[in-house]
Scaffold this motif. Structure first.
Motif, PDB file in Angstrom:
ATOM      1  N   LEU A  96       0.806  -1.235   0.003  1.00  0.00           N
ATOM      2  CA  LEU A  96       0.081   0.162  -0.028  1.00  0.00           C
ATOM      3  C   LEU A  96       0.751   1.508   0.032  1.00  0.00           C
ATOM      4  N   SER A  97       2.341   1.202   0.534  1.00  0.00           N
ATOM      5  CA  SER A  97       2.854   2.294   0.678  1.00  0.00           C
ATOM      6  C   SER A  97       3.894   2.710  -0.587  1.00  0.00           C
ATOM      7  N   ARG A  98       3.707   1.737  -1.531  1.00  0.00           N
ATOM      8  CA  ARG A  98       4.583   1.780  -2.537  1.00  0.00           C
ATOM      9  C   ARG A  98       4.298   3.222  -3.643  1.00  0.00           C
ATOM     10  N   LYS A  99       3.198   3.584  -3.481  1.00  0.00           N
ATOM     11  CA  LYS A  99       3.146   5.051  -4.431  1.00  0.00           C
ATOM     12  C   LYS A  99       3.092   6.258  -3.438  1.00  0.00           C
ATOM     13  N   ILE A 100       3.356   6.366  -2.353  1.00  0.00           N
ATOM     14  CA  ILE A 100       3.360   7.292  -1.459  1.00  0.00           C
ATOM     15  C   ILE A 100       4.696   7.869  -1.360  1.00  0.00           C
ATOM     16  N   PRO A 101       4.968   9.146  -1.968  1.00  0.00           N
ATOM     17  CA  PRO A 101       6.386   9.661  -2.031  1.00  0.00           C
ATOM     18  C   PRO A 101       6.841   9.961  -0.574  1.00  0.00           C
ATOM     19  N   TYR A 102       8.283   9.865  -0.485  1.00  0.00           N
ATOM     20  CA  TYR A 102       8.994  10.066   0.527  1.00  0.00           C
ATOM     21  C   TYR A 102       8.991   9.182   1.605  1.00  0.00           C
ATOM     22  N   LEU A 103       8.634   7.864   1.231  1.00  0.00           N
ATOM     23  CA  LEU A 103       8.517   6.851   2.217  1.00  0.00           C
ATOM     24  C   LEU A 103       9.428   5.847   1.690  1.00  0.00           C
ATOM     25  N   GLU A 104      10.466   6.015   1.220  1.00  0.00           N
ATOM     26  CA  GLU A 104      11.460   4.872   0.694  1.00  0.00           C
ATOM     27  C   GLU A 104      11.995   4.233   1.817  1.00  0.00           C
ATOM     28  N   ILE A 105      12.239   4.966   2.853  1.00  0.00           N
ATOM     29  CA  ILE A 105      12.993   4.248   4.362  1.00  0.00           C
ATOM     30  C   ILE A 105      12.017   3.397   5.018  1.00  0.00           C
ATOM     31  N   VAL A 106      10.961   4.002   4.987  1.00  0.00           N
ATOM     32  CA  VAL A 106       9.870   3.215   5.509  1.00  0.00           C
ATOM     33  C   VAL A 106       9.373   2.073   4.891  1.00  0.00           C
ATOM     34  N   ARG A 107       9.354   2.073   3.655  1.00  0.00           N
ATOM     35  CA  ARG A 107       9.345   0.836   2.584  1.00  0.00           C
ATOM     36  C   ARG A 107      10.389  -0.249   3.092  1.00  0.00           C
ATOM     37  N   GLN A 108      11.641   0.295   3.232  1.00  0.00           N
ATOM     38  CA  GLN A 108      12.624  -0.521   3.767  1.00  0.00           C
ATOM     39  C   GLN A 108      12.535  -1.225   5.019  1.00  0.00           C
ATOM     40  N   ILE A 109      12.046  -0.365   5.856  1.00  0.00           N
ATOM     41  CA  ILE A 109      11.706  -0.758   7.266  1.00  0.00           C
ATOM     42  C   ILE A 109      10.658  -1.876   7.164  1.00  0.00           C
ATOM     43  N   TYR A 110       9.610  -1.751   6.259  1.00  0.00           N
ATOM     44  CA  TYR A 110       8.499  -2.928   6.119  1.00  0.00           C
ATOM     45  C   TYR A 110       9.054  -4.244   5.488  1.00  0.00           C
ATOM     46  N   LEU A 111      10.040  -4.024   4.541  1.00  0.00           N
ATOM     47  CA  LEU A 111      10.625  -5.072   4.080  1.00  0.00           C
ATOM     48  C   LEU A 111      11.460  -5.932   4.781  1.00  0.00           C
ATOM     49  N   VAL A 112      12.530  -5.087   5.785  1.00  0.00           N
ATOM     50  CA  VAL A 112      13.153  -5.646   6.933  1.00  0.00           C
ATOM     51  C   VAL A 112      12.099  -6.527   7.884  1.00  0.00           C
ATOM     52  N   LEU A 113      11.127  -5.824   8.210  1.00  0.00           N
ATOM     53  CA  LEU A 113      10.132  -6.561   9.119  1.00  0.00           C
ATOM     54  C   LEU A 113       9.730  -7.759   8.437  1.00  0.00           C
ATOM     55  N   VAL A 114       9.221  -7.927   7.503  1.00  0.00           N
ATOM     56  CA  VAL A 114       8.916  -9.126   6.639  1.00  0.00           C
ATOM     57  C   VAL A 114       9.966 -10.138   6.497  1.00  0.00           C
ATOM     58  N   VAL A 115      11.215  -9.788   6.355  1.00  0.00           N
ATOM     59  CA  VAL A 115      12.359 -10.681   6.298  1.00  0.00           C
ATOM     60  C   VAL A 115      12.602 -11.263   7.829  1.00  0.00           C
ATOM     61  N   TRP A 116      12.664 -10.100   8.859  1.00  0.00           N
ATOM     62  CA  TRP A 116      12.799 -10.543  10.310  1.00  0.00           C
ATOM     63  C   TRP A 116      11.852 -11.466  10.765  1.00  0.00           C
ATOM     64  N   LEU A 117      10.574 -11.045  10.534  1.00  0.00           N
ATOM     65  CA  LEU A 117       9.526 -11.825  11.061  1.00  0.00           C
ATOM     66  C   LEU A 117       9.357 -13.232  10.418  1.00  0.00           C
ATOM     67  N   SER A 118       9.618 -13.307   9.193  1.00  0.00           N
ATOM     68  CA  SER A 118       9.501 -14.842   8.666  1.00  0.00           C
ATOM     69  C   SER A 118      10.637 -15.628   9.028  1.00  0.00           C
ATOM     70  N   GLY A 119      11.855 -15.052   8.974  1.00  0.00           N
ATOM     71  CA  GLY A 119      12.905 -15.752   9.802  1.00  0.00           C
ATOM     72  C   GLY A 119      12.664 -16.287  11.207  1.00  0.00           C
ATOM     73  N   PHE A 120      12.119 -15.284  12.079  1.00  0.00           N
ATOM     74  CA  PHE A 120      11.748 -15.388  13.305  1.00  0.00           C
ATOM     75  C   PHE A 120      10.802 -16.695  13.355  1.00  0.00           C
ATOM     76  N   MET A 121       9.711 -16.648  12.412  1.00  0.00           N
ATOM     77  CA  MET A 121       8.803 -17.716  12.447  1.00  0.00           C
ATOM     78  C   MET A 121       9.470 -19.002  12.086  1.00  0.00           C
ATOM     79  N   LEU A 122      10.292 -18.932  11.037  1.00  0.00           N
ATOM     80  CA  LEU A 122      11.215 -20.243  11.024  1.00  0.00           C
ATOM     81  C   LEU A 122      11.886 -20.900  12.136  1.00  0.00           C
ATOM     82  N   VAL A 123      12.383 -20.080  12.688  1.00  0.00           N
ATOM     83  CA  VAL A 123      13.419 -20.220  13.837  1.00  0.00           C
ATOM     84  C   VAL A 123      12.312 -20.815  15.070  1.00  0.00           C
TER      85      VAL A 123
END
Length: 199
Positions: A96-123
């Motif tokens: 949903l945030s992909r077309k909102i300007p100025y939020l590139e760092i926030v999108r990076q945070i969201y992607l890191v959250l997805v990777v972090w939570l996915s890894g945490f779930m696997l562990v």
């Protein structure tokens, strides 16, 4: 002592740390401090919706349908479905945030959250580590990156969060929620993952 440990655990709950992360990002003295107010408000709204409300509201529903045994999720098996719901929810807010300007760092945070939570779930399928400490490690890793990569004046803040991490780790052990190994593993996982992804 128990009250202090519960207070620290509550204030540093993994649901709240992404909100702290946004506040730090937008007030770090980096280029992200110049993010317009409407973009910051949108980031907070998306984060509250996708990282806080959806996961929190799913817990009583999962309990009602007997998909989790306890709402406090002390057993690792109780964490897997809520973690999956949170991963999906965070991915949706990333989308949903992909077309909102100025939020590139926030999108990076969201992607890191997805990777972090996915890894945490696997562990979590095999071993229980501290999600509180993992989130705190991720927060410390992100603050470290703000200082190193984006030249933010965050060294005092980083030391503060390392101190909070120590208090939180002690609290989780004192409350008998985790062993020292689970606390250390959680912090190291969060810190290392965020640092390696964002550096």
């Amino acid at each position: 002592m128990r009250y202090a440990a519960l207070t620290i655990s509550t204030l540093a709950h993994p649901f709240l740390l992404p909100l702290y992360l946004l506040f730090i990002t937008f007030n770090s003295g980096t280029m992200f401090s110049l993010t317009p107010g409407y973009a910051q408000a949108t980031a907070y709204a998306l984060t509250i919706m996708g990282v806080v409300l959806v996961p929190l509201l799913s817990i009583p529903i999962l309990k009602y349908f007997k998909m989790i045994e306890h709402v406090d999720m002390r057993h690792r098996q109780d964490r897997i479905v809520p973690l999956f719901i949170t991963v999906v929810s965070v991915f949706v807010i990333f989308y949903l945030s992909r077309k909102i300007p100025y939020l590139e760092i926030v999108r990076q945070i969201y992607l890191v959250l997805v990777v972090w939570l996915s890894g945490f779930m696997l562990v979590t399928i095999r071993w229980k580590i501290s999600m509180h400490m993992s989130a705190m490690g991720a927060l410390c890793g992100f603050v470290f990156i703000l200082g190193v990569k984006y030249m933010g004046a965050v060294s005092d803040l980083l030391m503060f969060f390392f101190l909070v991490a120590g208090l939180l780790g002690f609290s989780r052990i004192y409350l008998k929620c985790h062993t020292p190994a689970q606390v250390y593993a959680g912090f190291l996982y969060g810190f290392a993952l965020v640092t390696l992804i964002l550096i």
